[in-house]
Design a protein around this motif. Structure first.
Motif, PDB file in Angstrom:
ATOM      1  N   ASP A  52     -75.774   6.535 -21.193  1.00 14.07           N
ATOM      2  CA  ASP A  52     -76.410   5.543 -22.077  1.00 14.07           C
ATOM      3  C   ASP A  52     -76.565   4.163 -21.447  1.00 14.07           C
ATOM      4  N   LYS A  53     -76.372   4.046 -20.125  1.00 16.78           N
ATOM      5  CA  LYS A  53     -76.608   2.793 -19.406  1.00 16.78           C
ATOM      6  C   LYS A  53     -77.542   3.097 -18.244  1.00 16.78           C
ATOM      7  N   TYR A  54     -78.209   2.045 -17.737  1.00 21.63           N
ATOM      8  CA  TYR A  54     -79.187   2.225 -16.668  1.00 21.63           C
ATOM      9  C   TYR A  54     -79.114   1.079 -15.671  1.00 21.63           C
ATOM     10  N   PHE A  55     -79.476   1.369 -14.420  1.00 21.42           N
ATOM     11  CA  PHE A  55     -79.814   0.308 -13.486  1.00 21.42           C
ATOM     12  C   PHE A  55     -81.207  -0.152 -13.892  1.00 21.42           C
ATOM     13  N   THR A  56     -81.482  -1.448 -13.720  1.00 28.43           N
ATOM     14  CA  THR A  56     -82.768  -2.008 -14.141  1.00 28.43           C
ATOM     15  C   THR A  56     -83.370  -2.842 -13.024  1.00 28.43           C
ATOM     16  N   ASN A  57     -84.600  -3.299 -13.239  1.00 32.28           N
ATOM     17  CA  ASN A  57     -85.260  -4.198 -12.294  1.00 32.28           C
ATOM     18  C   ASN A  57     -84.381  -5.423 -12.021  1.00 32.28           C
ATOM     19  N   ASP A  58     -83.677  -5.895 -13.045  1.00 34.17           N
ATOM     20  CA  ASP A  58     -82.824  -7.081 -12.901  1.00 34.17           C
ATOM     21  C   ASP A  58     -81.463  -6.776 -12.305  1.00 34.17           C
ATOM     22  N   PHE A  59     -81.062  -5.499 -12.289  1.00 41.09           N
ATOM     23  CA  PHE A  59     -79.763  -5.160 -11.719  1.00 41.09           C
ATOM     24  C   PHE A  59     -79.805  -3.824 -10.987  1.00 41.09           C
ATOM     25  N   ILE A  60     -80.024  -3.909  -9.694  1.00 43.25           N
ATOM     26  CA  ILE A  60     -79.842  -2.776  -8.779  1.00 43.25           C
ATOM     27  C   ILE A  60     -78.782  -3.244  -7.792  1.00 43.25           C
ATOM     28  N   PRO A  61     -77.600  -2.607  -7.774  1.00 40.31           N
ATOM     29  CA  PRO A  61     -76.540  -3.054  -6.863  1.00 40.31           C
ATOM     30  C   PRO A  61     -77.013  -3.122  -5.409  1.00 40.31           C
ATOM     31  N   ALA A  62     -76.477  -4.082  -4.677  1.00 43.86           N
ATOM     32  CA  ALA A  62     -76.842  -4.274  -3.267  1.00 43.86           C
ATOM     33  C   ALA A  62     -76.642  -2.999  -2.464  1.00 43.86           C
ATOM     34  N   GLY A  63     -75.606  -2.221  -2.795  1.00 41.84           N
ATOM     35  CA  GLY A  63     -75.333  -0.983  -2.068  1.00 41.84           C
ATOM     36  C   GLY A  63     -76.458   0.032  -2.158  1.00 41.84           C
ATOM     37  N   LEU A  64     -77.240  -0.012  -3.248  1.00 46.23           N
ATOM     38  CA  LEU A  64     -78.362   0.915  -3.396  1.00 46.23           C
ATOM     39  C   LEU A  64     -79.624   0.388  -2.727  1.00 46.23           C
ATOM     40  N   ARG A  65     -79.714  -0.937  -2.566  1.00 48.41           N
ATOM     41  CA  ARG A  65     -80.906  -1.546  -1.979  1.00 48.41           C
ATOM     42  C   ARG A  65     -80.904  -1.514  -0.458  1.00 48.41           C
ATOM     43  N   LYS A  66     -79.769  -1.209   0.151  1.00 52.44           N
ATOM     44  CA  LYS A  66     -79.711  -1.092   1.609  1.00 52.44           C
ATOM     45  C   LYS A  66     -79.444   0.366   1.978  1.00 52.44           C
ATOM     46  N   ASP A  67     -79.693   0.720   3.242  1.00 52.90           N
ATOM     47  CA  ASP A  67     -79.466   2.097   3.680  1.00 52.90           C
ATOM     48  C   ASP A  67     -78.016   2.503   3.436  1.00 52.90           C
ATOM     49  N   HIS A  68     -77.857   3.648   2.810  1.00 56.87           N
ATOM     50  CA  HIS A  68     -76.544   4.223   2.552  1.00 56.87           C
ATOM     51  C   HIS A  68     -76.713   5.732   2.442  1.00 56.87           C
ATOM     52  N   SER A  69     -75.614   6.468   2.370  1.00 58.11           N
ATOM     53  CA  SER A  69     -75.710   7.923   2.256  1.00 58.11           C
ATOM     54  C   SER A  69     -74.542   8.453   1.439  1.00 58.11           C
ATOM     55  N   THR A  70     -74.687   9.692   0.980  1.00 58.96           N
ATOM     56  CA  THR A  70     -73.580  10.372   0.321  1.00 58.96           C
ATOM     57  C   THR A  70     -72.742  11.054   1.399  1.00 58.96           C
ATOM     58  N   LYS A  71     -71.602  11.574   1.002  1.00 63.54           N
ATOM     59  CA  LYS A  71     -70.717  12.244   1.948  1.00 63.54           C
ATOM     60  C   LYS A  71     -71.093  13.711   2.102  1.00 63.54           C
ATOM     61  N   ASP A  72     -70.410  14.388   3.014  1.00 60.75           N
ATOM     62  CA  ASP A  72     -70.610  15.825   3.223  1.00 60.75           C
ATOM     63  C   ASP A  72     -70.568  16.565   1.898  1.00 60.75           C
ATOM     64  N   GLY A  73     -71.553  17.408   1.647  1.00 57.80           N
ATOM     65  CA  GLY A  73     -71.553  18.262   0.468  1.00 57.80           C
ATOM     66  C   GLY A  73     -71.942  17.586  -0.830  1.00 57.80           C
ATOM     67  N   THR A  74     -72.228  16.281  -0.799  1.00 53.84           N
ATOM     68  CA  THR A  74     -72.598  15.568  -2.026  1.00 53.84           C
ATOM     69  C   THR A  74     -74.100  15.351  -2.068  1.00 53.84           C
ATOM     70  N   TRP A  75     -74.714  15.880  -3.112  1.00 51.07           N
ATOM     71  CA  TRP A  75     -76.143  15.728  -3.372  1.00 51.07           C
ATOM     72  C   TRP A  75     -76.304  14.715  -4.491  1.00 51.07           C
ATOM     73  N   GLY A  76     -77.469  14.133  -4.600  1.00 50.21           N
ATOM     74  CA  GLY A  76     -77.745  13.210  -5.694  1.00 50.21           C
ATOM     75  C   GLY A  76     -79.133  13.435  -6.257  1.00 50.21           C
ATOM     76  N   VAL A  77     -79.322  12.989  -7.489  1.00 49.59           N
ATOM     77  CA  VAL A  77     -80.641  12.988  -8.103  1.00 49.59           C
ATOM     78  C   VAL A  77     -80.843  11.618  -8.729  1.00 49.59           C
ATOM     79  N   ILE A  78     -81.918  10.953  -8.348  1.00 53.13           N
ATOM     80  CA  ILE A  78     -82.293   9.675  -8.948  1.00 53.13           C
ATOM     81  C   ILE A  78     -83.243  10.004 -10.088  1.00 53.13           C
ATOM     82  N   ARG A  79     -82.829   9.667 -11.313  1.00 53.96           N
ATOM     83  CA  ARG A  79     -83.651   9.955 -12.486  1.00 53.96           C
ATOM     84  C   ARG A  79     -84.134   8.641 -13.098  1.00 53.96           C
ATOM     85  N   VAL A  80     -85.441   8.462 -13.086  1.00 52.68           N
ATOM     86  CA  VAL A  80     -86.049   7.265 -13.655  1.00 52.68           C
ATOM     87  C   VAL A  80     -86.327   7.528 -15.132  1.00 52.68           C
ATOM     88  N   ASN A  81     -85.831   6.638 -15.986  1.00 49.92           N
ATOM     89  CA  ASN A  81     -86.067   6.752 -17.429  1.00 49.92           C
ATOM     90  C   ASN A  81     -87.382   6.083 -17.815  1.00 49.92           C
TER      91      ASN A  81
END
Length: 141
Positions: A52-81
């Motif tokens: 029930d919470k979202y990242f928004t245009n006004d709040f995207i953490p710095a860690g997501l705005r720069k190159d980063h990666s998940t660890k071994d075996g961790t997949w992700g899905v970015i879902r835009v509402n």
């Protein structure tokens, strides 16, 4: 002939031990590059922000705005509402929307950037069953 076979091989790239045709793009947005697929057998174990919470245009953490990666075996899905989000994976750029989620592969550097004022999105995390404990520290989340 060997020469034509070499020329054909040179026009292909190797992905997952299979030769694939090289793709060229006329714009910076990957129109023809396929989004990776989430394996069928992974299980969701986390989401940021929480339900029930979202990242928004006004709040995207710095860690997501720069190159980063998940660890071994961790997949992700970015879902835009709502809105649109730019998803950058290496030299490829995808435009995500409510009908176009982004799949994050393990250990693959990526970043995101807002493309609309009405942006709302979450990131879900998945792992294979029985793949061990999850020890991920997320900067700024």
């Amino acid at each position: 002939s060997q020469t034509s076979a070499r020329a054909e091989e040179g026009s292909r790239i190797q992905m997952n031990n299979v030769l694939q045709p090289r793709r060229s793009f006329s714009s910076s947005v990957a129109m023809n590059m396929a989004m990776p697929e989430l394996p069928d057998d992974v299980v969701k174990y986390s989401q940021v922000p929480t339900l029930d919470k979202y990242f928004t245009n006004d709040f995207i953490p710095a860690g997501l705005r720069k190159d980063h990666s998940t660890k071994d075996g961790t997949w992700g899905v970015i879902r835009v509402n709502t809105g649109k989000l730019e998803y950058i994976v290496g030299d490829e750029t995808f435009e995500l929307s409510p009908s176009k989620p982004g799949v994050i592969e393990p250990n693959v550097k990526h970043s995101v950037k807002s493309l609309s004022d009405d942006l709302e999105f979450v990131v879900e995390f998945y792992r294979l069953p029985d793949s061990g404990p999850v020890d991920e520290k997320r900067e700024g989340l």
